[in-house]
Design a protein around this motif. Structure first.
Motif, PDB file in Angstrom:
ATOM      1  N   LEU A  63       1.103  -1.468  -0.074  1.00  0.00           N
ATOM      2  CA  LEU A  63       0.156   0.045  -0.017  1.00  0.00           C
ATOM      3  C   LEU A  63       0.675   1.362  -0.165  1.00  0.00           C
ATOM      4  N   ALA A  64       1.849   1.267   1.114  1.00  0.00           N
ATOM      5  CA  ALA A  64       2.710   2.810   0.710  1.00  0.00           C
ATOM      6  C   ALA A  64       3.731   2.114  -0.683  1.00  0.00           C
ATOM      7  N   ALA A  65       3.806   0.842  -0.957  1.00  0.00           N
ATOM      8  CA  ALA A  65       4.981   1.449  -2.713  1.00  0.00           C
ATOM      9  C   ALA A  65       3.511   1.722  -3.457  1.00  0.00           C
ATOM     10  N   ASP A  66       2.347   1.101  -3.626  1.00  0.00           N
ATOM     11  CA  ASP A  66       1.681   2.167  -4.050  1.00  0.00           C
ATOM     12  C   ASP A  66       1.162   4.181  -4.022  1.00  0.00           C
ATOM     13  N   ILE A  67       0.636   3.956  -3.043  1.00  0.00           N
ATOM     14  CA  ILE A  67       0.702   5.035  -2.628  1.00  0.00           C
ATOM     15  C   ILE A  67       1.545   6.907  -3.057  1.00  0.00           C
ATOM     16  N   SER A  68       3.095   5.902  -2.392  1.00  0.00           N
ATOM     17  CA  SER A  68       4.087   7.059  -3.217  1.00  0.00           C
ATOM     18  C   SER A  68       4.434   6.978  -4.908  1.00  0.00           C
ATOM     19  N   TYR A  69       4.103   6.154  -5.007  1.00  0.00           N
ATOM     20  CA  TYR A  69       4.548   5.768  -6.606  1.00  0.00           C
ATOM     21  C   TYR A  69       3.598   6.557  -7.160  1.00  0.00           C
ATOM     22  N   ILE A  70       1.962   6.313  -7.083  1.00  0.00           N
ATOM     23  CA  ILE A  70       0.549   7.349  -7.546  1.00  0.00           C
ATOM     24  C   ILE A  70       1.710   8.820  -7.273  1.00  0.00           C
ATOM     25  N   ALA A  71       2.042   9.238  -5.747  1.00  0.00           N
ATOM     26  CA  ALA A  71       2.214  10.875  -5.573  1.00  0.00           C
ATOM     27  C   ALA A  71       3.328  11.248  -6.092  1.00  0.00           C
ATOM     28  N   LEU A  72       4.703  10.485  -6.770  1.00  0.00           N
ATOM     29  CA  LEU A  72       5.284  10.573  -7.919  1.00  0.00           C
ATOM     30  C   LEU A  72       5.016  11.185  -9.131  1.00  0.00           C
ATOM     31  N   LEU A  73       4.505  10.609  -9.129  1.00  0.00           N
ATOM     32  CA  LEU A  73       3.416  10.231 -11.006  1.00  0.00           C
ATOM     33  C   LEU A  73       2.585  12.066 -10.568  1.00  0.00           C
ATOM     34  N   LEU A  74       1.605  11.977  -9.863  1.00  0.00           N
ATOM     35  CA  LEU A  74       0.978  13.355  -9.893  1.00  0.00           C
ATOM     36  C   LEU A  74       1.983  14.403  -9.660  1.00  0.00           C
ATOM     37  N   LEU A  75       2.715  14.397  -8.597  1.00  0.00           N
ATOM     38  CA  LEU A  75       4.388  15.442  -8.749  1.00  0.00           C
ATOM     39  C   LEU A  75       4.627  15.925 -10.084  1.00  0.00           C
ATOM     40  N   LEU A  76       4.964  14.610 -10.707  1.00  0.00           N
ATOM     41  CA  LEU A  76       5.713  15.243 -12.549  1.00  0.00           C
ATOM     42  C   LEU A  76       5.177  15.185 -12.655  1.00  0.00           C
ATOM     43  N   PHE A  77       3.817  14.595 -12.855  1.00  0.00           N
ATOM     44  CA  PHE A  77       3.025  15.705 -14.220  1.00  0.00           C
ATOM     45  C   PHE A  77       2.030  17.444 -13.585  1.00  0.00           C
ATOM     46  N   VAL A  78       2.578  17.750 -12.246  1.00  0.00           N
ATOM     47  CA  VAL A  78       2.296  18.864 -12.063  1.00  0.00           C
ATOM     48  C   VAL A  78       3.300  19.674 -12.531  1.00  0.00           C
ATOM     49  N   CYS A  79       4.311  19.167 -12.601  1.00  0.00           N
ATOM     50  CA  CYS A  79       6.190  20.400 -12.507  1.00  0.00           C
ATOM     51  C   CYS A  79       5.779  20.328 -14.160  1.00  0.00           C
ATOM     52  N   ILE A  80       5.482  19.433 -15.054  1.00  0.00           N
ATOM     53  CA  ILE A  80       4.934  18.928 -16.264  1.00  0.00           C
ATOM     54  C   ILE A  80       3.969  20.162 -16.864  1.00  0.00           C
ATOM     55  N   VAL A  81       2.988  20.211 -16.417  1.00  0.00           N
ATOM     56  CA  VAL A  81       1.965  20.997 -16.950  1.00  0.00           C
ATOM     57  C   VAL A  81       1.961  22.079 -16.353  1.00  0.00           C
ATOM     58  N   TYR A  82       3.052  22.633 -15.267  1.00  0.00           N
ATOM     59  CA  TYR A  82       3.351  23.923 -15.211  1.00  0.00           C
ATOM     60  C   TYR A  82       4.208  24.670 -15.888  1.00  0.00           C
ATOM     61  N   ILE A  83       5.496  23.455 -16.367  1.00  0.00           N
ATOM     62  CA  ILE A  83       6.449  23.880 -17.723  1.00  0.00           C
ATOM     63  C   ILE A  83       5.590  24.532 -18.595  1.00  0.00           C
ATOM     64  N   ALA A  84       4.973  23.942 -18.723  1.00  0.00           N
ATOM     65  CA  ALA A  84       3.829  23.961 -20.138  1.00  0.00           C
ATOM     66  C   ALA A  84       2.884  24.837 -20.393  1.00  0.00           C
ATOM     67  N   GLY A  85       2.433  25.197 -19.715  1.00  0.00           N
ATOM     68  CA  GLY A  85       1.307  26.340 -19.209  1.00  0.00           C
ATOM     69  C   GLY A  85       1.694  27.721 -18.320  1.00  0.00           C
ATOM     70  N   PHE A  86       2.710  27.699 -17.501  1.00  0.00           N
ATOM     71  CA  PHE A  86       2.963  28.385 -16.360  1.00  0.00           C
ATOM     72  C   PHE A  86       3.890  29.275 -16.537  1.00  0.00           C
ATOM     73  N   ALA A  87       4.615  28.192 -16.843  1.00  0.00           N
ATOM     74  CA  ALA A  87       6.579  28.749 -16.437  1.00  0.00           C
ATOM     75  C   ALA A  87       6.926  30.075 -17.263  1.00  0.00           C
ATOM     76  N   GLU A  88       7.574  30.905 -16.869  1.00  0.00           N
ATOM     77  CA  GLU A  88       8.095  32.201 -17.785  1.00  0.00           C
ATOM     78  C   GLU A  88       9.620  31.758 -18.256  1.00  0.00           C
ATOM     79  N   HIS A  89      10.403  31.348 -17.781  1.00  0.00           N
ATOM     80  CA  HIS A  89      11.199  30.750 -17.933  1.00  0.00           C
ATOM     81  C   HIS A  89      11.503  29.229 -18.732  1.00  0.00           C
TER      82      HIS A  89
END
Length: 282
Positions: free
Chosen positions: A8-34
């Motif tokens: 359970l801990a491995a699944d939760i942490s893995y999903i959390a990592l994927l979500l954080l990376l998704f947030v980073c990609i969305v931020y770079i693609a749509g909101f980053a100034e540089h």
């Protein structure tokens, strides 16, 4: 229960990592100034995550704290010298960097716990299994469990308990000739054929697979070991192994050792004595 928690801990942490990376990609693609700056920072975060995986969370967080301190110093200097606002990207990555490091460590840690648990279970199965998976024969563990029963039967009927152990005389040469992988298949077939060598009531054990060594216990009278050994050698020599090892294979010879169990002797002690007798079969 512990294995379920680790899963359970491995699944939760893995999903959390994927979500954080998704947030980073969305931020770079749509909101980053540089965009270039953000990509470089993300690459640096990945580097810290890799270092954390091979070292420890503490070292990873030290890298993050150092980076955050540097970024905070830059912000203060920028505001003091220029009096202008700092890009929101710096604040975003100051928060995201330690979070990604911690979550990635959680993923690696829980996966390591699952692997360790799997190794412990495999070791447990190996220690308590009484059947060899490769040949289907009973193993050394089964011999240790059953030897005292044979001892009691021998005492009841006034017989001697004799352990017979045999192995290939030139196993390493056989492995070089047929190949180690094919040797395993050959041993499996040879083990099945050996069940017809001894009496039907005698159980054959695979005592070891490095080197391959078989054994069986017999209830007999003292002094009969020579006759039994010669009979076994004759049956081993009569085994047709051409289909298994090839027509050009040399004659497969076996070394045989025998020992009588002493009163109250333990199974491994009898096996070790019999194993030592193999060297005298020349």
């Amino acid at each position: 229960m512990k294995n379920k928690r680790n899963n359970l801990a491995a699944d939760i942490s893995y999903i959390a990592l994927l979500l954080l990376l998704f947030v980073c990609i969305v931020y770079i693609a749509g909101f980053a100034e540089h965009v270039t700056y953000s990509i470089v920072v993300l690459c640096m975060i990945f580097a810290v995550m890799i270092i954390t995986h091979f070292t420890s969370l503490t070292l990873g967080l030290i890298f993050n704290i150092t980076a955050i301190f540097g970024a905070a110093t830059f912000i203060i200097y920028h505001i003091w010298s220029r009096g202008t606002a700092v890009s929101s990207e710096i604040y975003f990555w100051m928060i995201m960097s330690p979070v990604l490091t911690a979550v990635s460590y959680a993923v690696f840690y829980n996966m390591g716990e699952l692997e360790a648990e799997n190794e412990r279970l495999n070791a447990y199965i190996k220690d308590f299994s009484i059947i060899d998976a490769g040949t289907g024969l009973k193993n050394l563990q089964a011999y240790e469990m059953e030897m005292p029963v044979y001892q009691r039967i021998a005492q009841r009927y006034g017989l001697e308990l004799m352990l017979i152990v045999w192995e290939f005389r030139y196993e390493e040469d056989l492995k070089r000739m047929v190949g180690r992988d094919y040797m395993k298949q050959a041993v499996k077939k040879i083990s099945a054929m050996m069940e017809g060598v001894v009496r039907k009531e005698d159980v054959i054990y695979l005592m070891s697979d490095q080197p391959y060594r078989w054994g069986t216990m017999m209830l007999t009278k003292r002094g009969s070991e020579t006759v039994i050994t010669q009979r076994l050698k004759g049956k081993f020599a009569a085994l047709d192994l051409a289909e298994i090892l090839g027509k050009n294979i040399p004659v497969v010879e076996m070394r045989i050792g025998t020992s009588y169990a002493e009163a109250g002797e333990e199974a491994l002690s009898l096996y070790e004595r019999t194993e030592n007798e193999l060297q005298y079969d020349v």
